[in-house]
Design a protein around this motif. Structure first.
Motif, mmCIF file in Angstrom:
data_model
loop_
_atom_site.group_PDB
_atom_site.id
_atom_site.type_symbol
_atom_site.label_atom_id
_atom_site.label_comp_id
_atom_site.label_asym_id
_atom_site.label_seq_id
_atom_site.Cartn_x
_atom_site.Cartn_y
_atom_site.Cartn_z
ATOM 1 N N THR A 179 0.854 -1.181 0.000
ATOM 2 C CA THR A 179 0.000 0.000 0.000
ATOM 3 C C THR A 179 0.891 1.232 0.000
ATOM 4 O O THR A 179 2.103 1.135 0.218
ATOM 5 C CB THR A 179 -0.932 0.003 1.227
ATOM 6 N N GLU A 180 0.300 2.359 -0.249
ATOM 7 C CA GLU A 180 1.053 3.605 -0.278
ATOM 8 C C GLU A 180 1.103 4.211 1.116
ATOM 9 O O GLU A 180 0.141 4.136 1.882
ATOM 10 C CB GLU A 180 0.382 4.580 -1.252
ATOM 11 N N GLY A 181 2.249 4.791 1.447
ATOM 12 C CA GLY A 181 2.358 5.434 2.749
ATOM 13 C C GLY A 181 3.796 5.769 3.099
ATOM 14 O O GLY A 181 4.732 5.474 2.345
ATOM 15 N N GLN A 182 3.958 6.386 4.249
ATOM 16 C CA GLN A 182 5.271 6.793 4.735
ATOM 17 C C GLN A 182 5.802 5.766 5.731
ATOM 18 O O GLN A 182 5.077 5.301 6.614
ATOM 19 C CB GLN A 182 5.188 8.171 5.385
ATOM 20 N N VAL A 183 7.066 5.430 5.573
ATOM 21 C CA VAL A 183 7.720 4.490 6.485
ATOM 22 C C VAL A 183 8.016 5.214 7.798
ATOM 23 O O VAL A 183 8.632 6.278 7.811
ATOM 24 C CB VAL A 183 9.020 3.931 5.872
ATOM 25 N N VAL A 184 7.562 4.612 8.903
ATOM 26 C CA VAL A 184 7.851 5.193 10.212
ATOM 27 C C VAL A 184 8.882 4.368 10.978
ATOM 28 O O VAL A 184 9.508 4.871 11.906
ATOM 29 C CB VAL A 184 6.565 5.336 11.056
ATOM 30 N N GLN A 185 9.078 3.098 10.600
ATOM 31 C CA GLN A 185 10.054 2.267 11.300
ATOM 32 C C GLN A 185 10.504 1.119 10.394
ATOM 33 O O GLN A 185 9.683 0.484 9.730
ATOM 34 C CB GLN A 185 9.468 1.688 12.589
ATOM 35 N N VAL A 186 11.810 0.887 10.381
ATOM 36 C CA VAL A 186 12.386 -0.309 9.775
ATOM 37 C C VAL A 186 12.996 -1.114 10.916
ATOM 38 O O VAL A 186 13.967 -0.675 11.534
ATOM 39 C CB VAL A 186 13.449 0.043 8.713
ATOM 40 N N ALA A 217 13.265 4.964 7.459
ATOM 41 C CA ALA A 217 12.221 5.758 8.108
ATOM 42 C C ALA A 217 12.121 7.121 7.431
ATOM 43 O O ALA A 217 13.128 7.782 7.172
ATOM 44 C CB ALA A 217 12.532 5.912 9.591
ATOM 45 N N GLY A 218 10.890 7.520 7.138
ATOM 46 C CA GLY A 218 10.654 8.800 6.472
ATOM 47 C C GLY A 218 10.434 8.682 4.983
ATOM 48 O O GLY A 218 9.937 9.621 4.352
ATOM 49 N N ALA A 219 10.800 7.561 4.402
ATOM 50 C CA ALA A 219 10.637 7.376 2.961
ATOM 51 C C ALA A 219 9.166 7.154 2.624
ATOM 52 O O ALA A 219 8.405 6.584 3.416
ATOM 53 C CB ALA A 219 11.478 6.199 2.485
#
Length: 322
Positions: A82-89, A215-217
């Motif tokens: 899905t589309e979205g912003q990464v908050v944690q890897v 994170a942030g991507a």
């Protein structure tokens, strides 16, 4: 002036000839031993050196192929669902992982809002369906009593018919309300699924090979590179390319040895030919840009007898034996 004895001269010449012959014989034996190292198979039609074992030629090479180390089933690409912003890897390359472990977390706020709205609509539709269903018993009882009264002439027949029509309308409303509640239930399930897609879990146990986000991507479905690449806990294999001219010489179950091309002195690893492709194709092992359209190969998959200490992608040489 003294003269040499002719008999002694002849004796000296004979001794010299014998010495040269002996030295020549020793040199030939040493050359033969060096040409065929111990344990090597002599070429077809060549005689083995004196003292060599006939068993050394028993494992005759019938075909040679190039190949690469791979894993059964291949590597696992983990894409964005899905589309979205990464908050944690939650992992990094080289980390061991277990099935179900959280790998990447995307932002959940929009999905949580959608789920909350879908849940409220589902609860409202369910309440309406229950309210409509609650009207059925009274309407059914009224229609039954009026029908009985009309049959005895105690009431107007039109009243009984109107009560029956009202009951049918209420039952239809209940059916529609329940269908509407089911629709909203599915919408809620879809919203819950969308929320779950924002948390990426490991589909299998294994080890992280690569991480292509941070994170942030911002990620989206169908982007060129996967978020992660996983090496699953499966056996290593060799995918070898056999030239079409040698394809008839090999068969499943045939023994083979696998040797790294970068180190010819390494001990060969025993393997077994597991399967052979049914079609020919172009070579996929070469990284250069030379045209190889005329070279047709058939893919062979080999399984190791014991788990080897190799890495995926290593180039190897495969010798097939009778």
């Amino acid at each position: 002036m003294s003269r040499s004895n002719p008999r002694w001269s002849v004796a000296a010449v004979c001794c010299g000839a014998l010495l040269l012959a002996a030295l020549s014989g020793c040199s030939d034996g040493a050359s033969a031993s060096a040409a065929t190292p111990p344990g090597a198979t002599a070429p077809s039609g060549a005689a083995l050196p004196s003292g060599s074992s006939a068993a050394a030629s028993s494992a005759q090479v019938v075909a040679i192929a190039r190949g690469k180390v791979d894993i059964d089933g291949g590597l696992l690409d983990i894409p964005a669902m899905t589309e979205g912003q990464v908050v944690q890897v939650a992992v990094k390359p080289g980390d061991p992982i277990k099935r179900g472990q959280v790998l990447v977390q995307l932002s959940t706020e929009p999905a949580q809002l959608d789920l909350g709205l879908a849940d409220a609509e589902w609860r409202r539709a369910t309440a309406l369906a229950q309210a409509e269903a609650a009207r059925v018993p009274a309407a059914r009882d009224l229609a039954r009593r009026l029908a009985a009264a009309a049959a005895m002439g105690a009431t107007d027949r039109q009243r009984a018919d109107d009560a029956a029509t009202a009951l049918q309308q209420i039952e239809t409303a209940v059916t529609l309300a329940r269908a509407d509640a089911d629709i909203h239930k599915q919408k809620r399930a879809h919203a819950a699924y969308a929320l779950a897609q924002r948390t990426i879990h490991a589909p299998q146990s294994g080890r992280v090979a690569a991480v292509n986000t941070q994170a942030g991507a911002w990620v989206r479905v169908g982007q060129p590179s996967p978020l992660l690449v996983i090496v699953p806990d499966r056996p290593l294999i060799v995918r070898a390319e056999l030239n079409e001219s040698y394809a008839a010489r090999v068969r499943p179950g045939m023994r083979a040895d696998v040797t790294l091309e970068s180190n010819g002195r390494q001990q060969a690893l025993p393997a077994r030919l597991a399967r052979i492709a049914q079609t020919y194709g172009a070579s996929q092992l070469y990284d250069d840009t030379q045209p190889r359209a005329a070279v047709r190969v058939v893919e062979c998959v080999l399984e190791f007898d014991q788990p080897p200490a190799l890495r995926i992608g290593q180039t190897v040489r495969v010798n097939f034996h009778e």
